[in-house]
Design an enzyme around this catalytic site. Structure first.
Site, mmCIF file in Angstrom:
data_model
loop_
_atom_site.group_PDB
_atom_site.id
_atom_site.type_symbol
_atom_site.label_atom_id
_atom_site.label_comp_id
_atom_site.label_asym_id
_atom_site.label_seq_id
_atom_site.Cartn_x
_atom_site.Cartn_y
_atom_site.Cartn_z
ATOM 1 N N ASP A 162 -2.178 -2.807 1.793
ATOM 2 C CA ASP A 162 -1.497 -1.588 2.239
ATOM 3 C C ASP A 162 -1.408 -1.521 3.768
ATOM 4 O O ASP A 162 -1.912 -2.418 4.454
ATOM 5 C CB ASP A 162 -2.249 -0.384 1.647
ATOM 6 C CG ASP A 162 -1.336 0.772 1.303
ATOM 7 O OD1 ASP A 162 -0.218 0.840 1.826
ATOM 8 O OD2 ASP A 162 -1.755 1.637 0.506
ATOM 9 N N GLU A 195 3.932 -2.779 2.917
ATOM 10 C CA GLU A 195 4.182 -2.081 4.193
ATOM 11 C C GLU A 195 5.377 -1.151 4.056
ATOM 12 O O GLU A 195 5.956 -0.733 5.046
ATOM 13 C CB GLU A 195 4.242 -3.049 5.379
ATOM 14 C CG GLU A 195 5.303 -4.141 5.360
ATOM 15 C CD GLU A 195 6.689 -3.656 5.786
ATOM 16 O OE1 GLU A 195 7.374 -3.072 4.908
ATOM 17 O OE2 GLU A 195 7.100 -3.883 6.930
ATOM 18 N N TRP A 196 5.699 -0.802 2.801
ATOM 19 C CA TRP A 196 6.663 0.244 2.449
ATOM 20 C C TRP A 196 8.084 -0.059 2.919
ATOM 21 O O TRP A 196 8.905 0.859 3.099
ATOM 22 C CB TRP A 196 6.212 1.605 3.005
ATOM 23 C CG TRP A 196 4.764 1.903 2.850
ATOM 24 C CD1 TRP A 196 4.045 1.858 1.692
ATOM 25 C CD2 TRP A 196 3.841 2.290 3.886
ATOM 26 N NE1 TRP A 196 2.734 2.201 1.940
ATOM 27 C CE2 TRP A 196 2.577 2.464 3.275
ATOM 28 C CE3 TRP A 196 3.963 2.509 5.263
ATOM 29 C CZ2 TRP A 196 1.450 2.829 4.003
ATOM 30 C CZ3 TRP A 196 2.842 2.881 5.986
ATOM 31 C CH2 TRP A 196 1.605 3.044 5.351
ATOM 32 N N GLY A 197 8.393 -1.330 3.152
ATOM 33 C CA GLY A 197 9.750 -1.689 3.568
ATOM 34 C C GLY A 197 10.056 -1.361 5.015
ATOM 35 O O GLY A 197 11.211 -1.420 5.437
ATOM 36 N N GLU A 199 9.496 -2.746 8.041
ATOM 37 C CA GLU A 199 10.111 -3.728 8.961
ATOM 38 C C GLU A 199 10.874 -4.792 8.178
ATOM 39 O O GLU A 199 10.732 -5.976 8.453
ATOM 40 C CB GLU A 199 9.054 -4.326 9.885
ATOM 41 C CG GLU A 199 8.565 -3.300 10.873
ATOM 42 C CD GLU A 199 7.962 -3.897 12.143
ATOM 43 O OE1 GLU A 199 8.244 -5.046 12.484
ATOM 44 O OE2 GLU A 199 7.174 -3.165 12.767
ATOM 45 N N ASP A 217 6.521 5.266 -1.474
ATOM 46 C CA ASP A 217 5.928 5.439 -2.809
ATOM 47 C C ASP A 217 6.886 6.080 -3.811
ATOM 48 O O ASP A 217 7.564 7.064 -3.498
ATOM 49 C CB ASP A 217 4.685 6.332 -2.714
ATOM 50 C CG ASP A 217 3.534 5.602 -2.055
ATOM 51 O OD1 ASP A 217 3.757 4.530 -1.459
ATOM 52 O OD2 ASP A 217 2.405 6.124 -2.136
HETATM 53 C C1 GAL Z 1 0.088 3.947 -0.466
HETATM 54 C C2 GAL Z 1 0.698 2.934 -1.373
HETATM 55 C C3 GAL Z 1 0.464 3.388 -2.795
HETATM 56 C C4 GAL Z 1 -1.017 3.503 -3.055
HETATM 57 C C5 GAL Z 1 -1.647 4.438 -2.033
HETATM 58 C C6 GAL Z 1 -3.165 4.444 -2.129
HETATM 59 O O1 GAL Z 1 0.266 3.565 0.868
HETATM 60 O O2 GAL Z 1 2.062 2.783 -1.099
HETATM 61 O O3 GAL Z 1 1.074 2.508 -3.712
HETATM 62 O O4 GAL Z 1 -1.601 2.217 -2.971
HETATM 63 O O5 GAL Z 1 -1.304 4.055 -0.704
HETATM 64 O O6 GAL Z 1 -3.762 5.291 -1.193
#
Ligand code: GAL
Length: 395
Positions: A162, A195-197, A199, A217
């Site tokens: 993460d 890294e949530w896309g 970069e 998410d």
């Molecule tokens: C977010 C991640 C989620 C989950 C969460 C846990 O950053 O995108 O899928 O892992 O953290 O705290």
């Protein structure tokens, strides 16, 4: 050789390397992550979407039991992945991560042994920052080698990594360090970047990982699911065996969408070669959830060895056609009615890469009915938010 000659030679090498990297049609690309795993998208379960931080070893063992006893394992689901909140807030005196004693008293090694004894694999979670997103456990930044070795010594098979509480440096700097540490750990560990896309990881992560989140998410509702599908779709050409775009985990079975919305969610994730990580409580899923998650025809599209991500090929308002090639010259097609009312959707052969003269058999993956000798187009009347999914085979 003259300077100009040398320059031309280097340019040629660079261009041919770029061409090889783009040549994704089912052949192993050069520049893929060197661990050699993830040749089809991973299938399994993850604790976060349903349980968030409420996890403990009994739940994980029961989930492993349910994976086998329900038949999910038999259709390909194999990873049991712990998400955030499995560790103590502080490392031990030697700097090691410590499983939370109140919830994982037997430790992670014992849990891995149990999961392996069921023929399954165990995944774990950490963060390329100082703390994980829940702030209840440390991140691995600066401890990559040590943590990767710890994971390997416990028998971990998958790491989700993460991006919270990072020090502001680019993920392009932080993620390769863990990637290398995993390669040096002595164990084959699937590397899932999260890294949530931010970069555009599709453009750099294939060299260092097996999948990369392309989105923030997911939430268990239609709006969130459809927007994740669209964002992920932009990166389709970067996916290939060994490295996949990840639009986040499945919400099927968590109750926030209708059956038809969940059917579309599962169909589009499968067509998009997304990781199929179940996010509901599989110990207590209902029959409909089970039947959606275990449609072996849909799973076969996801796991097809060609490994080409299907994508949105036509959009007429909210009426969409998604399609992609499969091995043996077949095509997978999803007709998806994203509008608020029933409508007739049509895919013409030119929309889905078929020759206008082609005659196909169209197998409906949800009704299991085959239409033979179909010419020119495939049409169906489809309810609001529902989809139809087919595999087309040339006659
Ligand atoms: C977010 C991640 C989620 C989950 C969460 C846990 O950053 O995108 O899928 O892992 O953290 O705290």
């Amino acid at each position: 050789m003259t300077v100009v000659g040398l320059g031309l030679c280097i340019l040629f090498l660079l261009l041919s390397d770029a061409a090889a990297t783009r040549q994704v049609k089912g052949e192993l690309r050069r520049n893929l992550f060197a661990n050699g795993i993830g040749l089809t998208p991973p299938m399994g379960w993850n604790s976060w979407n349903h349980f968030q931080c409420n996890i403990e070893e009994k739940l994980i063992r029961e989930t492993a039991d349910a994976m086998v006893s329900t038949g999910l394992a038999a259709v390909g689901y194999q990873y049991i992945n712990l998400d955030d909140c499995w560790a103590e807030l502080n490392r031990d005196s030697k700097g090691n991560l410590v499983p939370k004693s109140s919830t994982f008293p037997s430790g992670i090694k014992a849990l891995a042994d149990y999961v392996h004894s069921k023929g399954l694999k165990l995944g774990i979670y950490s963060d390329a920052g100082t703390q994980t997103c829940s702030k209840t456990m440390p991140g691995s930044l600066g401890h990559e080698e040590q943590d990767a070795k710890t994971f390997a010594s416990w028998g971990i098979d998958y790491l989700k990594y993460d991006n919270c509480y990072n020090t502001g440096t680019s993920p392009k700097e932080r993620y390769p360090v863990m990637s290398k540490a995993l390669l040096n750990s002595g164990r084959l560990i699937y590397f899932s970047l999260c890294e949530w896309g931010q970069e555009d990881p599709a453009t750099w992560a294939p060299k260092i990982g097996n999948s990369w989140r392309t989105t923030g998410d997911i939430v268990d509702n239609w709006e969130s699911m459809t927007s994740r599908a669209d964002e992920n779709d932009k990166w389709a050409s970067y996916a290939a065996p060994g490295g996949w775009n990840d639009p986040d985990m499945l919400e099927v079975g968590n109750g926030g969408m209708t059956i038809e919305e969940y059917r579309a969610h599962f169909s589009i994730w499968a067509l998009s070669k997304a990781p199929l990580l179940i996010g509901c409580d599989i110990r207590a899923m209902d029959n409909i959830t089970f039947s959606l998650l275990t449609n072996t025809d849909v799973i076969a599209v996801n796991q097809d060895k060609l490994g080409v991500q299907g994508k949105k090929v036509k959009k007429d308002g909210d009426l969409e056609v998604w399609a992609g090639p499969l091995s043996n010259n077949r095509k997978a097609v999803v007709l998806w009615n994203r509008s608020p009312s029933t409508a007739t959707l049509t895919a013409y052969w030119s929309d889905i890469g078929l020759n206008p003269t082609n005659v196909v058999n169209a197998h409906d993956l949800w009704t299991h009915w085959t239409q033979s000798a179909v010419k020119e187009k495939l049409s169906a009347k489809i309810e609001s938010h529902a989809c139809k999914m087919y595999v087309l085979t040339l006659q």
